[in-house]
Design an enzyme around this catalytic site. Structure first.
Site, PDB file in Angstrom:
ATOM      1  N   ASN A  74     -20.088  24.829  13.291  1.00 27.06           N
ATOM      2  CA  ASN A  74     -20.488  23.709  13.985  1.00 27.06           C
ATOM      3  C   ASN A  74     -21.662  23.894  14.946  1.00 27.06           C
ATOM      4  O   ASN A  74     -22.611  23.224  14.783  1.00 27.06           O
ATOM      5  CB  ASN A  74     -19.446  23.229  14.974  1.00 27.06           C
ATOM      6  CG  ASN A  74     -18.381  22.444  13.872  1.00 27.06           C
ATOM      7  OD1 ASN A  74     -18.571  22.059  12.866  1.00 27.06           O
ATOM      8  ND2 ASN A  74     -17.245  21.949  14.583  1.00 27.06           N
ATOM      9  N   HIS A 456     -26.107   5.423   3.607  1.00 25.23           N
ATOM     10  CA  HIS A 456     -24.802   6.112   4.059  1.00 25.23           C
ATOM     11  C   HIS A 456     -23.598   5.591   3.415  1.00 25.23           C
ATOM     12  O   HIS A 456     -22.381   6.005   3.780  1.00 25.23           O
ATOM     13  CB  HIS A 456     -24.818   6.325   5.402  1.00 25.23           C
ATOM     14  CG  HIS A 456     -23.964   7.046   5.949  1.00 25.23           C
ATOM     15  ND1 HIS A 456     -22.845   6.817   6.966  1.00 25.23           N
ATOM     16  CD2 HIS A 456     -23.698   8.620   6.095  1.00 25.23           C
ATOM     17  CE1 HIS A 456     -22.110   7.891   7.207  1.00 25.23           C
ATOM     18  NE2 HIS A 456     -22.484   8.875   6.744  1.00 25.23           N
ATOM     19  N   ARG A 585     -13.705  10.808  17.825  1.00 25.69           N
ATOM     20  CA  ARG A 585     -13.366  12.465  17.735  1.00 25.69           C
ATOM     21  C   ARG A 585     -14.377  13.318  18.271  1.00 25.69           C
ATOM     22  O   ARG A 585     -14.022  14.243  18.756  1.00 25.69           O
ATOM     23  CB  ARG A 585     -13.334  12.798  16.096  1.00 25.69           C
ATOM     24  CG  ARG A 585     -12.916  14.090  15.843  1.00 25.69           C
ATOM     25  CD  ARG A 585     -13.318  14.408  14.022  1.00 25.69           C
ATOM     26  NE  ARG A 585     -14.730  14.773  14.224  1.00 25.69           N
ATOM     27  CZ  ARG A 585     -15.511  14.026  13.321  1.00 25.69           C
ATOM     28  NH1 ARG A 585     -15.174  13.290  12.160  1.00 25.69           N
ATOM     29  NH2 ARG A 585     -16.756  14.346  13.160  1.00 25.69           N
TER      30      ARG A 585
END
Length: 735
Positions: A74, A456, A585
Site C-alpha cells: 500500500n 468504473h 474503510r
C-alpha cells in the site's frame, strides 16, 4: 495492485489517484482544516490501521505477516501516485491548497514526518514477527552460520540458479549507469582489485523473475532474502577482488499515466505511456543502513534523487516481498480455510441462473457466496441458443479470468458480444490491453470508452429471446470481475430482470460506447450525469424530514469520502438533527463529532480478514431506520470527486423487498454493529479501536458461520439466521 486481503492498490480498491484540484471545492467555500481532514494524512492513518493488524496477537502468525506485507505494498503505491503527484506540483510551482488548506509543500512536509514513524513501525513489526516465526520453525536467515548441508545446497543453488541470471555491471566512465526500473532492487559492491589495489564499484540489478526469498531445501522452513544470498556468495562473482562493502537498494518511481485527451489512437497512446511510466522520476530510494558511503554517493548522483524520499533502514527493504513467506504451507499459522457457498436460490433451479433471476431479484454477498455464479451468468448465456447479445463493462479482470473466457466462448458461439475494457485501470493497463486484443481476435466488439473518464461501473447485461420478445437480465456489482479479489473483497452482486433496469443499463452502455448521454433514466443514476445530484437530493430529503419532526437517518458504507460538497451536505444533515452512521474503510476527509458541525455523525473503519469493499447507501425516508420503507442503494462509486465527476459509475436502487431487507438489515447493519474489527474516527483525526463490550461482534465471522444471508433458498427458514438488532444506545445485538 496484487491481490491480498487489504491490498487496496488493486481495486484494487482504487485507493490512490492524482491529487484533487481546487476546482472541486464548492464555490465560495474556503479550504479549512477545521472542516476537513487532509486526504493524504487520512490515507496514512488507514495504512497505520493495516499495520496495527500485523502486531495483533489474536491473528494467526502468517496472517499478521500478510498484513505487514500489505502495508508495504500500500505504501509503495501511495508514494508512486499520491506523493509523486504532490512532488510534481511542487516542482512546477503549483501551490494550490487542498480542501483542508494545505499547499503541496506543506503536505509533503507533514507526510515526510509521518512516513518516518510509519517505516520505523514496519521494521519494529518485522523484527517482532521474525522472532515469533523462528519459534514456530520458520526462520529467515541472513549472515548467520548455516549447517553444512544447508550451506552446500545454497552454494549449488546460487551457482546453478542465480549466477546465470544476474549480470555484473561496472560503474565507471566506460559503462553507462544502468536504468533501474520502478520497484527495482539492486546491490552495489565496493571492491578492491587485488592485482593493483584499484577501487572498483560494481552493480547487480536483481531480476524480477528471481524469488524475493529463497526457501532452503529441507523439512525445516528456512528462507534467505535474495540480496543476502547474493552478498553471501559475492566472492564467487568477483574472483581476484576483495569485497570492501556492499549495500542493497530499491527504487520507486512516479507511476501515474498522463494521457493526451486528443489522442487519436488510445491503444497506442497507452502502450507508449506505460513505457514512459517505467522511466518515471525517482520518488523514493530505500537503502540499507550500512550502505557503503562511496557507493551511496554514486547512487544518489546517478539517480538524481533531489526531491525524492530517501529511506535508510537497518531492517528489511521491500517489506511487500514478505508475501512470499506467507505462502508457506502452514495452515496452523493461517486463518481457517473458508469455502464460499453457492447461492441456494440458484441451486433450487438446478443451477439455471436465468430461471432464478426470472423468479425474483437476487443479491449475492461475496466472498461468503461464490463469485462463480457471476461467471455462470456469462457462461450459461454463451451456451444458451436463445441469448442474442451480451454486454459487459470490465474494469479489472485479473490475469486468469473465467469471465473473459466466457465472453470469448459467447462470441465464438455467434452471440453479439460487446466488452467495454477500461485501459485506465491503474497498474492493470497492460493486462487489460492483452485481454482487449484476445477478445477482439475472438470476434468481441471491444470499446475503450472515454479518454477523459474512467468506466468504473460494474455492469453486465444479457438479452435473451423469450415468449416472442426479448428480456434483458442485468448484473450490477460493487466490485470487479476479478478472480482473486472476489475471494477476499466483500462485495455485492445484484441480479434483476426488471425491464426498467434493463433499459437503463442499455442506455449506460450506449453512453460509453456511443457517447449518447441518456436524457432520463427510470431506476439507476449514472455519474457524471446524475449520481451526484441524486446523492445530494437524498441527503436533502433527510434534512427536510428532520426539520419536520419525522424520523431521519443516513447510513453509508464505502471505501473513501473526500468530496467537499457531499461532506458539506452531511454536515448540514447533522446540524438538522439527522443521525449519520458512516462505515468508511480508508480515506475520510469528513471530521465527525464536532459541536455545531458534525456532532450527529459517527465514522468507523473496519479492518479484518476480508477487505470491506461494497458501497451501500441507505436513507430513513421518514420512517424508522432500519425499516421496510428505507431507501437503499448499492453502487460502484465512492464519495470522491473522481467517482462523481470523472468516472462512469452506477447507483442502483434496491426495490425488491427481500433483497432490500438483506442488504439493509443484514449486510449494512452487521457492519455498523461490528466491534471486534472496528476503529472509531475521533474529531481530532486519530482512530481508536472500538470497545468490544460485553457481547463482542465480528461481522466477518457472522457472515462466515451463518447460512446464506443473500441468495437464500426456500429451504432456509428465517430462524436459521440470527436477527440483527440496532439500538442507538447499545450499538446492537443479535437475537
Amino acid at each position: 495492485m496484487t491481490d491480498t486481503p487489504l491490498d487496496t492498490s488493486h481495486d484494487r480498491g482504487g485507493l490512490v489517484d492524482k491529487a484533487e484540484t481546487i476546482e472541486e471545492l464548492d464555490a465560495g467555500k474556503a479550504a479549512s482544516s477545521d472542516r476537513f481532514f487532509n486526504r493524504e494524512l487520512s490515507w496514512l492513518s488507514f495504512n497505520e490501521r493495516v499495520l496495527a493488524e500485523a502486531v495483533r496477537p489474536r491473528y494467526p502468525l502468517l496472517e499478521r505477516l500478510r498484513f505487514l506485507s500489505i502495508s508495504g505494498s500500500n505504501l509503495d503505491e501511495f508514494m508512486m501516485i499520491r506523493v509523486a503527484g504532490l512532488v510534481g506540483q511542487k516542482q512546477r510551482g503549483i501551490e494550490r491548497a487542498s480542501i483542508d488548506g494545505r499547499t503541496p509543500t506543506q503536505q509533503l512536509q507533514e507526510i515526510g514526518s509521518r512516513l518516518e514513524t510509519l517505516y520505523a513501525e514496519q521494521q519494529r513489526a518485522w523484527r517482532e514477527l521474525r522472532r515469533e516465526l523462528e519459534g514456530t520453525g520458520i526462520a529467515i536467515v541472513s549472515t548467520k552460520r548455516l549447517p553444512s548441508e544447508a550451506y552446500s545446497w545454497l552454494k549449488d543453488y546460487f551457482e546453478n540458479e542465480i549466477m546465470p541470471v544476474i549480470t555484473l555491471q561496472a560503474i565507471d566512465p566506460a559503462h553507462p549507469f544502468p536504468f533501474i526500473a520502478n520497484r527495482g532492487m539492486g546491490i552495489l559492491f565496493t571492491l578492491t582489485r587485488q592485482s593493483d589495489g584499484e577501487q572498483v564499484i560494481e552493480m547487480i540489478l536483481i531480476p524480477s523473475a528471481l524469488p524475493r526469498f529463497v526457501r532452503i531445501a529441507g523439512e525445516e522452513a528456512s528462507y534467505i532474502s535474495i540480496e543476502n544470498l547474493i552478498c553471501r556468495f559475492a566472492s564467487k562473482l568477483f574472483p581476484g577482488y576483495s569485497v570492501e562493502g556492499d549495500g542493497a537498494f530499491r527504487v520507486l518511481r512516479d507511476s501515474d499515466l498522463e494521457i493526451e485527451e486528443e489522442a487519436e489512437d488510445l491503444v497506442m497512446t497507452f502502450r507508449s505511456a506505460i513505457q514512459r511510466r517505467r522511466r518515471g522520476q525517482v520518488i523514493q530510494l530505500e537503502l540499507e543502513d550500512d550502505f557503503d558511503p562511496v557507493a551511496e554517493a554514486v547512487l544518489r548522483r546517478q539517480l538524481a534523487v533531489e526531491g525524492a524520499t530517501v529511506i535508510k533502514t537497518d531492517g528489511l527493504i521491500g517489506i511487500d516481498g514478505l508475501e512470499e513467506i506467507v505462502a508457506e504451507d502452514r495452515p496452523d499459522l493461517k486463518f481457517d480455510s473458508y469455502a464460499p457457498r453457492y447461492p441456494e436460490r440458484v441451486l433450487e433451479h438446478e443451477g439455471d441462473v436465468f430461471a432464478a433471476i426470472r423468479e425474483k431479484d437476487i443479491i449475492i454477498h461475496h466472498p461468503y457466496e461464490s463469485f462463480e455464479v457471476v461467471v455462470d451468468f456469462i457462461r450459461q448465456a454463451a451456451a444458451d441458443p436463445d441469448v442474442v447479445a451480451i454486454k459487459q463493462a470490465l474494469y479489472r479482470a485479473g490475469n486468469q479470468s473465467a469471465v473473459i473466457n466466457a465472453l470469448i466462448a459467447a462470441a465464438e458461439a455467434g452471440k453479439t458480444v460487446t466488452a467495454v475494457v477500461e485501459l485506465k485501470a491503474r497498474f492493470d493497463e497492460e493486462q487489460n490491453l492483452m485481454w482487449a486484443s484476445k477478445l477482439e481476435r475472438a470476434g468481441v466488439q471491444v470499446v475503450y470508452g472515454f479518454v477523459e473518464l474512467k468506466t468504473h461501473a460494474k455492469v453486465a447485461i444479457v438479452v435473451r429471446r423469450e415468449n416472442g420478445g426479448f428480456r434483458t437480465y442485468c448484473h450490477f456489482g460493487t466490485g470487479n470481475y476479478h478472480p482473486v479479489t472476489t475471494k477476499i473483497y466483500t462485495d455485492l452482486s445484484f441480479f434483476t430482470a426488471d425491464p426498467k433496469f434493463g433499459r437503463d443499463a442499455a442506455k449506460m452502455f450506449n453512453y460509453v460506447t456511443g457517447y449518447v448521454e441518456p436524457r432520463r433514466t427510470e431506476a439507476i443514476h449514472i455519474s457524471p450525469i446524475s449520481l451526484r445530484e441524486e446523492m445530494c437530493s437524498l441527503i436533502d430529503r433527510e434534512i427536510r424530514n428532520a426539520r419536520a419532526g419525522r424520523p431521519a437517518a443516513i447510513w453509508m458504507k464505502c471505501n473513501q469520502i473526500t468530496d467537499p460538497q457531499i461532506i458539506d451536505c452531511l454536515y448540514a444533515a447533522s446540524q438538522a438533527g439527522v443521525e449519520v452512521q458512516l462505515v468508511v474503510r480508508g480515506i475520510c476527509s469528513l471530521r465527525p463529532g464536532v459541536a455545531g458541525l458534525s456532532e450527529n455523525i459517527r465514522v468507523k473503519s473496519i479492518i479484518g480478514r476480508f477487505l470491506e469493499h461494497s458501497r451501500i447507501y441507505a436513507f430513513a425516508n421518514g420512517y424508522r431506520m432500519p425499516g421496510d420503507r428505507s431507501t437503499v442503494l448499492i453502487s460502484s462509486a465512492d464519495l470522491m470527486s473522481r467517482n462523481l465527476d470523472r468516472r462512469v459509475e452506477a447507483l442502483v436502487p434496491i426495490r425488491n423487498r427481500t433483497v432490500h431487507d438483506q442488504v439493509l438489515q443484514q449486510v449494512l447493519l452487521a457492519n455498523l454493529l461490528d466491534t471486534q474489527q472496528s476503529w472509531e474516527l475521533m474529531g481530532d483525526g486519530h482512530y481508536q479501536r472500538a470497545e468490544e463490550g460485553d457481547n463482542p461482534f465480528n461481522c466477518h465471522r457472522y457472515f462466515m458461520t451463518n447460512p446464506s444471508l443473500s441468495g437464500r433458498g426456500e429451504a432456509l427458514e428465517p430462524d436459521d439466521v440470527p436477527t440483527l438488532v440496532f439500538h442507538k444506545e447499545t450499538r446492537g445485538e443479535t437475537d
